[in-house]
Design an enzyme around this catalytic site. Structure first.
Site, PDB file in Angstrom:
ATOM      1  N   PHE A 250       0.917   3.550   6.993  1.00 52.55           N
ATOM      2  CA  PHE A 250      -0.368   3.796   7.646  1.00 52.55           C
ATOM      3  C   PHE A 250      -1.484   3.522   6.631  1.00 52.55           C
ATOM      4  O   PHE A 250      -1.492   4.075   5.538  1.00 52.55           O
ATOM      5  CB  PHE A 250      -0.439   5.243   8.123  1.00 52.55           C
TER       6      PHE A 250
ATOM      7  N   HIS B 135       0.837  -1.201   0.000  1.00 52.75           N
ATOM      8  CA  HIS B 135       0.000   0.000   0.000  1.00 52.75           C
ATOM      9  C   HIS B 135       0.872   1.250   0.000  1.00 52.75           C
ATOM     10  O   HIS B 135       1.910   1.292   0.664  1.00 52.75           O
ATOM     11  CB  HIS B 135      -0.924   0.013   1.224  1.00 52.75           C
TER      12      HIS B 135
END
Length: 471
Positions: free
Chosen positions: A423, A371
């Protein structure tokens, strides 16, 4: 492919509005099974007498013998029960669907003439009222074809509906493949019509009932008095009528047999139920063909690509990007036991999540690290996947002030340094403000807790992505 054929989802939590004619709150289908003269009997070439659905307690087939008492009970249905029911329904102007066993119709010409004069629908109940479960497929296909042929010869028109009752695993498919029927009722799986696909055939299914059915006068647990049947029908009607008043009208099928409900002590309960139903506004008594024609006109079937039927390569191509840069999740999911329940966004999200959850810690960590940072360098360089680009834009992360961008960069650096992965948050569930608040709070968590939180967010992101492309 490992596939589970049963559809346990159906219409789910939000069934369609049936939009019955005239805004009716409920559709009632009165079904009269006409089997007298089509049951197991040595006179009909069978090996034993009938043993099913009579008032003889614990009746069993008599191999090689005629059962005089059993035959006379079936005779009652034709001689007396049918005419009592015929008078009841015609006097009230109520439409009826006949489930007619073709060989029984051939032996009962006066009753067939009365059905036709009353404009009742005469559907096919098979060639003979016998078990189909052990029939070889070729034999059952031939029996269906002969039922159609004999029905057409006797009635004058071919049947447009089919119900076997004592069916096999192949019955519905074989009946559909005949291309003959506007509706088939060999299911008990819903309160609304639905479509099934058999090859190129889109087949409308009108689910039937074994509980709102007078057959329970002859089975256990069952009805003892007409009032038992009446109370059950009233309760079923009241619940479905209330659902219809709340915008979700349904269909109530009521199964009847001449030799059962045609008895005077039993028909009294049916008469009182009809009084109850007819006292309400917005009740549509309809033949099954009327219901079928309404459904086909207002809710024609629309075929769509279903994940559970996709070949492996197409499946991976379609869903390999749902988990960021991790097509192996889709590859493993394709090998699971998929079925109709996985053809929705929620269902397929469950299958993909199972793979993700059962993966090793190292594999899941690799997914997290795939990600991108929020509002990070990849975003600035326009190197995000299309999915990530759209998601970050939805929260305004593509239009940050210089100060906001600097804050995100600092938090990204600190978070990765502490936890070893970026995150991750489902930005489409959040705003720029709530994302920043979550960032500040979660950076203080321990890594084990944050790993679990990040994995849950990855699953949520996947679910939202699937909802973009599946119902």
């Amino acid at each position: 492919m490992n596939r589970y054929p049963r559809n346990l989802t159906g219409y789910g939590a939000t069934p369609p509005n049936a939009a019955w004619p005239g805004g009716a709150k409920i559709a009632i289908s009165l079904v009269l099974n006409y089997e007298e003269g089509g049951e197991n009997c040595l006179l009909h070439g069978d090996a034993a007498s009938e043993g099913f659905l009579s008032d003889i307690p614990g009746a069993q087939p008599w191999p090689g013998q005629r059962h005089w008492n059993m035959e006379s009970i079936y005779d009652y249905g034709a001689r007396a029960g049918f005419w009592r029911l015929h008078r009841l329904f015609t006097a009230r102007g109520l439409p009826v669907t006949i489930y007619g066993v073709a060989s029984a119709l051939a032996r009962n010409p006066e009753q067939v003439a009365a059905m036709k004069t009353a404009n009742w629908e005469i559907a096919s109940h098979g060639l003979k009222w016998v078990e189909h479960r052990d029939m070889p497929e070729a034999e059952e296909r031939a029996a269906i074809a002969e039922a159609i042929r004999l029905h057409t010869e006797v009635v004058g028109t071919p049947p447009r509906g089919w119900y076997t009752g004592r069916c096999s695993l192949n019955t519905v498919r074989l009946a559909a493949e005949s291309g003959q029927f506007d509706w088939i009722s060999d299911t008990y799986d819903d309160d609304l019509p639905h479509w099934m696909e058999f090859g190129s055939r889109d087949q409308l299914i009108l689910p039937y009932t074994l509980e709102a059915n007078d057959m329970r006068f002859a089975t256990a647990p069952g009805w003892v008095t007409g009032r038992d049947f009446e109370e059950y029908l009233k309760d079923a009607f009241d619940i479905l009528y209330a659902e219809g008043e709340n915008g979700a009208p349904k269909m109530l099928s009521i199964g009847l047999h001449c030799r059962l409900i045609g008895r005077p002590g039993k028909i009294a309960g049916l008469m009182r139920f009809l009084d109850h139903a007819q006292a309400h506004d917005g009740v549509w008594f309809a033949r099954r063909i009327d219901i079928a024609e309404h459904w086909a006109a207002t809710r024609p079937h629309q075929r769509r690509t279903r994940p559970s039927t996709m070949l492996r390569e197409r499946f991976i191509e379609s869903f390999g990007g749902i988990y960021e840069h991790s097509p192996w999740i889709a590859e493993r999911a394709h090998a699971l036991e998929l079925g109709p329940a996985h053809d929705s966004a929620t269902g397929l999200a469950s299958a993909l999540a199972r793979v993700f959850r059962s993966a090793s810690q190292a594999e899941r960590l690799k997914v997290l690290r795939a990600h991108p940072d929020l509002a990070g360098k990849l975003a600035a360089a326009k190197r995000l996947t299309p999915e990530s680009t759209g998601e970050q834009a939805s929260a305004g992360l593509d239009a940050l002030t210089d100060a906001e961008r600097a804050s995100f960069e600092q938090l990204n650096t600190a978070y990765v340094a502490k936890h070893g992965f970026p995150f991750i948050i489902a930005v489409r569930d959040n705003t720029k403000t709530s994302i920043l608040a979550a960032f500040l709070a979660r950076i203080e968590s321990d890594t084990e807790t944050e790993f679990a939180t990040a994995c849950a967010q990855v699953e949520r992101i996947a679910e939202l992505r699937l909802k973009d492309i599946l119902l």
